[in-house]
Design a protein around this motif. Structure first.
Motif, short mmCIF file in Angstrom:
data_model
loop_
_atom_site.label_atom_id
_atom_site.label_comp_id
_atom_site.label_asym_id
_atom_site.label_seq_id
_atom_site.Cartn_x
_atom_site.Cartn_y
_atom_site.Cartn_z
N GLU A 45 28.70 -12.33 -33.51
CA GLU A 45 27.73 -12.29 -34.60
C GLU A 45 26.43 -12.94 -34.19
OE1 GLU A 45 30.06 -12.56 -38.78
OE2 GLU A 45 30.50 -14.19 -37.39
N ASP A 46 26.58 -14.02 -33.48
CA ASP A 46 25.37 -14.68 -32.99
C ASP A 46 24.56 -13.74 -32.11
OD1 ASP A 46 25.96 -16.99 -34.32
OD2 ASP A 46 26.83 -18.01 -32.60
N ASP A 47 25.26 -13.06 -31.25
CA ASP A 47 24.55 -12.15 -30.35
C ASP A 47 23.82 -11.06 -31.13
OD1 ASP A 47 25.47 -13.62 -28.26
OD2 ASP A 47 27.17 -12.31 -27.83
N ILE A 48 24.50 -10.59 -32.13
CA ILE A 48 23.87 -9.55 -32.94
C ILE A 48 22.62 -10.08 -33.62
CG2 ILE A 48 24.21 -8.10 -34.98
CD1 ILE A 48 27.19 -7.93 -34.22
N LEU A 49 22.75 -11.24 -34.14
CA LEU A 49 21.61 -11.81 -34.86
C LEU A 49 20.46 -12.13 -33.90
CD1 LEU A 49 20.34 -12.81 -37.44
CD2 LEU A 49 21.50 -15.00 -37.13
N VAL A 50 20.80 -12.68 -32.79
CA VAL A 50 19.76 -13.00 -31.82
C VAL A 50 19.06 -11.74 -31.36
CG1 VAL A 50 19.35 -13.86 -29.49
CG2 VAL A 50 20.81 -15.15 -31.04
N ASP A 51 19.84 -10.74 -31.13
CA ASP A 51 19.27 -9.48 -30.69
C ASP A 51 18.34 -8.91 -31.75
OD1 ASP A 51 19.19 -7.30 -28.72
OD2 ASP A 51 20.08 -6.14 -30.36
N TYR A 52 18.77 -9.03 -32.96
CA TYR A 52 17.95 -8.52 -34.05
C TYR A 52 16.63 -9.28 -34.13
CZ TYR A 52 16.21 -7.63 -38.73
OH TYR A 52 15.41 -7.33 -39.80
N VAL A 53 16.72 -10.57 -34.06
CA VAL A 53 15.50 -11.38 -34.18
C VAL A 53 14.57 -11.11 -33.00
CG1 VAL A 53 14.61 -13.73 -34.24
CG2 VAL A 53 16.63 -13.14 -35.55
N ASN A 54 15.17 -10.95 -31.85
CA ASN A 54 14.32 -10.66 -30.69
C ASN A 54 13.56 -9.34 -30.86
OD1 ASN A 54 15.07 -13.01 -29.39
ND2 ASN A 54 16.77 -12.04 -28.30
N LYS A 55 14.20 -8.45 -31.54
CA LYS A 55 13.56 -7.15 -31.71
C LYS A 55 12.61 -7.12 -32.89
CE LYS A 55 17.31 -4.45 -29.64
NZ LYS A 55 18.46 -3.52 -29.91
N HIS A 56 13.00 -7.77 -33.94
CA HIS A 56 12.24 -7.63 -35.18
C HIS A 56 11.56 -8.91 -35.62
CE1 HIS A 56 15.40 -4.47 -35.26
NE2 HIS A 56 14.44 -3.72 -35.79
N GLY A 57 11.87 -9.95 -34.96
CA GLY A 57 11.27 -11.21 -35.37
C GLY A 57 12.01 -11.83 -36.53
N GLU A 58 11.57 -13.03 -36.83
CA GLU A 58 12.20 -13.74 -37.94
C GLU A 58 11.72 -13.18 -39.27
OE1 GLU A 58 12.25 -18.02 -37.67
OE2 GLU A 58 11.77 -17.93 -35.54
N GLY A 59 12.50 -13.45 -40.24
CA GLY A 59 12.15 -12.99 -41.58
C GLY A 59 12.88 -11.71 -41.93
N TRP A 61 15.43 -11.28 -43.70
CA TRP A 61 16.81 -11.54 -43.30
C TRP A 61 17.79 -10.61 -43.98
CZ3 TRP A 61 16.98 -14.17 -39.11
CH2 TRP A 61 16.03 -15.15 -38.84
N ASN A 62 17.44 -10.16 -45.13
CA ASN A 62 18.35 -9.25 -45.80
C ASN A 62 18.47 -7.92 -45.08
OD1 ASN A 62 19.07 -11.02 -47.83
ND2 ASN A 62 17.39 -10.41 -49.16
N ALA A 63 17.49 -7.65 -44.25
CA ALA A 63 17.53 -6.40 -43.50
C ALA A 63 18.45 -6.48 -42.29
CB ALA A 63 16.12 -6.02 -43.06
N VAL A 64 18.84 -7.65 -41.97
CA VAL A 64 19.71 -7.81 -40.79
C VAL A 64 21.00 -7.04 -40.99
CG1 VAL A 64 20.98 -9.45 -39.38
CG2 VAL A 64 18.71 -10.03 -40.23
N GLN A 65 21.54 -7.22 -42.15
CA GLN A 65 22.82 -6.54 -42.41
C GLN A 65 22.65 -5.03 -42.40
OE1 GLN A 65 23.80 -5.02 -45.69
NE2 GLN A 65 25.63 -4.33 -44.58
N LYS A 66 21.53 -4.58 -42.89
CA LYS A 66 21.31 -3.14 -42.95
C LYS A 66 21.11 -2.56 -41.55
CE LYS A 66 19.08 -3.74 -47.44
NZ LYS A 66 17.77 -3.79 -48.15
N HIS A 67 20.38 -3.29 -40.75
CA HIS A 67 20.03 -2.75 -39.43
C HIS A 67 21.12 -2.96 -38.40
CE1 HIS A 67 15.66 -3.07 -40.85
NE2 HIS A 67 15.90 -1.79 -40.65
N THR A 68 21.83 -4.00 -38.54
CA THR A 68 22.80 -4.31 -37.49
C THR A 68 24.25 -4.15 -37.92
OG1 THR A 68 23.00 -6.65 -38.06
CG2 THR A 68 21.18 -6.00 -36.60
N GLY A 69 24.45 -4.04 -39.20
CA GLY A 69 25.82 -3.98 -39.67
C GLY A 69 26.50 -5.33 -39.68
#
Length: 555
Positions: A45-59, A61-69
């Motif tokens: 999960e950490d990896d997923i989140l880190v990857d997401y933030v690296n791609k989309h930046g912080e903020g 956050w509710n989109a994390v679940q939508k984009h990454t599952g």
DNA sequence: AAGAGACGCAACCGCATCATT
DNA sequence: AAATGATGCGGTTGCGTCTCT
């Protein structure tokens, strides 16, 4: 297909693939019918989140679940990122410097963990909160003081000055501007008194920063002024921007001071002696009745007496601590009389600078500037003794940076926190403009820059005089056992004069496990307590006795 | 060695504030 | 101006680990 095995998320899948049968007790249904996971995060999960933030930046956050599952709610993602995944996080135990700094910040701000964290590079509010809460519990159990004595002294000084100024703080009715200005000028006045009268400390840089003034006072053995009622917040719902009761100077006037009062420990219900100036009729055991109050801030000028060995081992250099020129620190021994000043600044070890995400450019290098000024101007002792009382009129050449004045003035304003257990006022709440500026003020505030060096105690003997000792003793009027009990903070005795009879071992014993464990690395026979809290500036302690005496006269 | 309690930490919860619509 | 969502913050809780008896 996402399979959840225990806490592990095996493969990347869509959230809806998670069947109810796979849910654990730590799962719950989100707003869109998506089952969200609770509990500890997995590395996947950490990896997923880190990857997401690296791609989309912080903020967002509710989109994390939508984009990454990722089966986490936005809040959980944000929290995980902020507390564990974001870069430049400083892991490991708090250093002594940090601990002291936290104590100071807490004295100023109260439970403003996020704001405190903004001044501690790499530390999170959660971390600070946990640290403080656990320490509160521990110290409450032991009936020990919560704040370092010098922090309490500053509060005492503040209250004294406030009284002398007609009780401007009284009743929380003063206009915030007046209050803040008064508070700030109080610091200046106090420090002026030190400069004008001590005659020992040859030069004190004209830092407009009240914190610097405070630092100059740090060496004082101020245990006698401390009230050790742990300022735990009431357990009711949090009062954002609320006013936590405290005894201000006017209250103190009404109730009187009990320099050697007692308090009943909230938890152990035992009565502990303390050098309290606490109101005897504290209506609420949990209220912040202590007069301990500090608005000092190390702001990079932290005294640096803790050996760094342990800190280095525990906390490897991280990105937020770019290396500085080591050679620039302590390469040439400063004049002995200046050591008390330098001790606040210099360090042979790398000094961390401001973390990018919580500091402003104008604060960078302030420490260096201050140090430079301290050393440069020390050669002209009498140069500007007549100017310090009015820092606002100084020319840029008179100080490290005229912006520093603004920075620290705003810092001080900022630290007059309405919810601080010792905050001078709650009426800031009534001034929307000030509240609105809070964020901007924060941005201007300096952050703690960690220094560490071998404790420098050798100059104690250079400046200690029988006169100052007598002054200290007459002022302190310490009654042995009380002093010991109340002086669990490790600048105990400041390592000089008769107080030095309270040895480090004694202090260790009295301080209990929390200090003893922390200080095991320290060499016996030295002023462990001073090292612990970076109060190595014993010379300053001696010097400032004069100022304190005068302060007492003022009071 | 085992159990109890203390401790430390991560994470959640509820509320407040801010931003957007 | 009100509604709504996003974010931030502080309080609290749960649990694993450590320490003591």
């Amino acid at each position: 297909m996402r399979r959840v095995s225990g806490n592990e998320i095996e493969d990347e899948v869509l959230p809806n693939d998670l069947s109810a049968a796979q849910l654990t007790d730590e799962s719950y249904e989100g707003s869109a019918g998506v089952v969200l996971k609770k509990g500890p995060w997995t590395s996947t999960e950490d990896d997923i989140l880190v990857d997401y933030v690296n791609k989309h930046g912080e903020g967002n956050w509710n989109a994390v679940q939508k984009h990454t599952g990722l089966l986490r709610c936005g809040k959980s993602c944000r929290l995980r990122w902020a507390n564990h995944l974001r870069p430049n996080l400083k892991k490991g135990a708090f250093t002594a410097e940090e601990e002291r700094f936290i104590a100071e910040l807490h004295a100023k701000m109260g439970n403003k963990w996020a704001r405190m964290a903004a001044h501690l590079p790499g530390r999170t509010d959660n971390e600070i909160k946990n640290y403080w809460n656990t320490r509160i519990k521990r110290r409450q159990r032991a009936g020990l003081p919560l704040y370092p004595p010098e922090v309490c002294l500053q509060g005492f000084q503040e209250s004294q000055r406030s009284q002398n100024n007609g009780g401007l703080n009284g009743g929380n009715k003063m206009h915030p501007d007046l209050l803040q200005k008064n508070s700030y000028e109080t610091r200046v006045a106090i420090f002026d008194s030190l400069k004008d009268n001590q005659g020992i400390l040859p030069y004190v840089p004209e830092f407009s920063d009240v914190s610097v003034y405070d630092n100059m006072l740090k060496g004082l053995d101020s245990s006698q002024y401390c009230s050790f009622r742990p300022p735990t917040s009431p357990k009711h719902k949090r009062l954002r921007e609320s006013t936590i009761p405290f005894i201000d100077s006017s209250d103190t006037k009404k109730t009187g001071l009990y320099p050697f009062g007692q308090f009943r420990d909230n938890n152990s219900d035992k009565i502990a002696q303390s050098f309290a100036m606490q109101a005897p009729l504290d209506p609420a055991p949990s209220s912040h009745s202590s007069m301990c109050y500090s608005h000092s801030l190390s702001n990079g000028n932290s005294s640096t007496s803790k050996p760094t060995y342990e800190a280095v081992k525990l906390e490897l250099p991280s990105l937020q601590y770019p290396e500085l020129d080591l050679g620039s620190w302590g390469t040439s021994p400063p004049p002995s009389l200046l050591e008390s000043v330098d001790d606040f600044f210099q360090s042979p070890t790398p000094i961390s600078t401001l973390e990018s995400d919580c500091s402003s450019p104008q604060n960078s290098g302030l420490l260096d500037a201050l140090l430079y000024q301290a050393k440069t101007l020390s050669s002209s002792k009498n140069h500007c003794s007549d100017k310090s009382s009015n820092s606002s009129t100084a020319t840029p050449g008179d100080r490290a940076d005229s912006s520093a004045l603004n920075v620290y003035e705003t810092e001080w304003e900022d630290y007059v926190d309405p919810v601080s257990p010792f905050g001078a006022t709650s009426i800031l709440n009534e001034c929307p403009a000030l509240r609105a500026n809070e964020n901007s003020l924060d941005e201007q505030l300096p952050v703690l820059t960690f220094t560490g060096n071998i404790p420098k105690l050798e100059f104690v003997d250079q400046v200690w005089t029988p006169e100052s000792e007598n002054q200290t003793l007459s002022l302190l009027n310490i009654a042995g056992s009380d002093f010991l009990l109340a002086s669990d903070w490790p600048d105990l005795g400041s390592g000089h004069g008769k107080n030095q009879a309270i040895t480090a071992d004694t202090a260790m014993t009295l301080l209990g496990d929390d200090f003893s464990t922390d200080q095991k690395h320290m060499t016996a026979g030295t002023s462990q307590s001073s090292q612990m809290w970076g109060f190595g500036s014993c010379a300053t302690a001696a010097n400032n006795v004069h100022g304190l005496c005068q302060l007492s006269d003022l009071g």
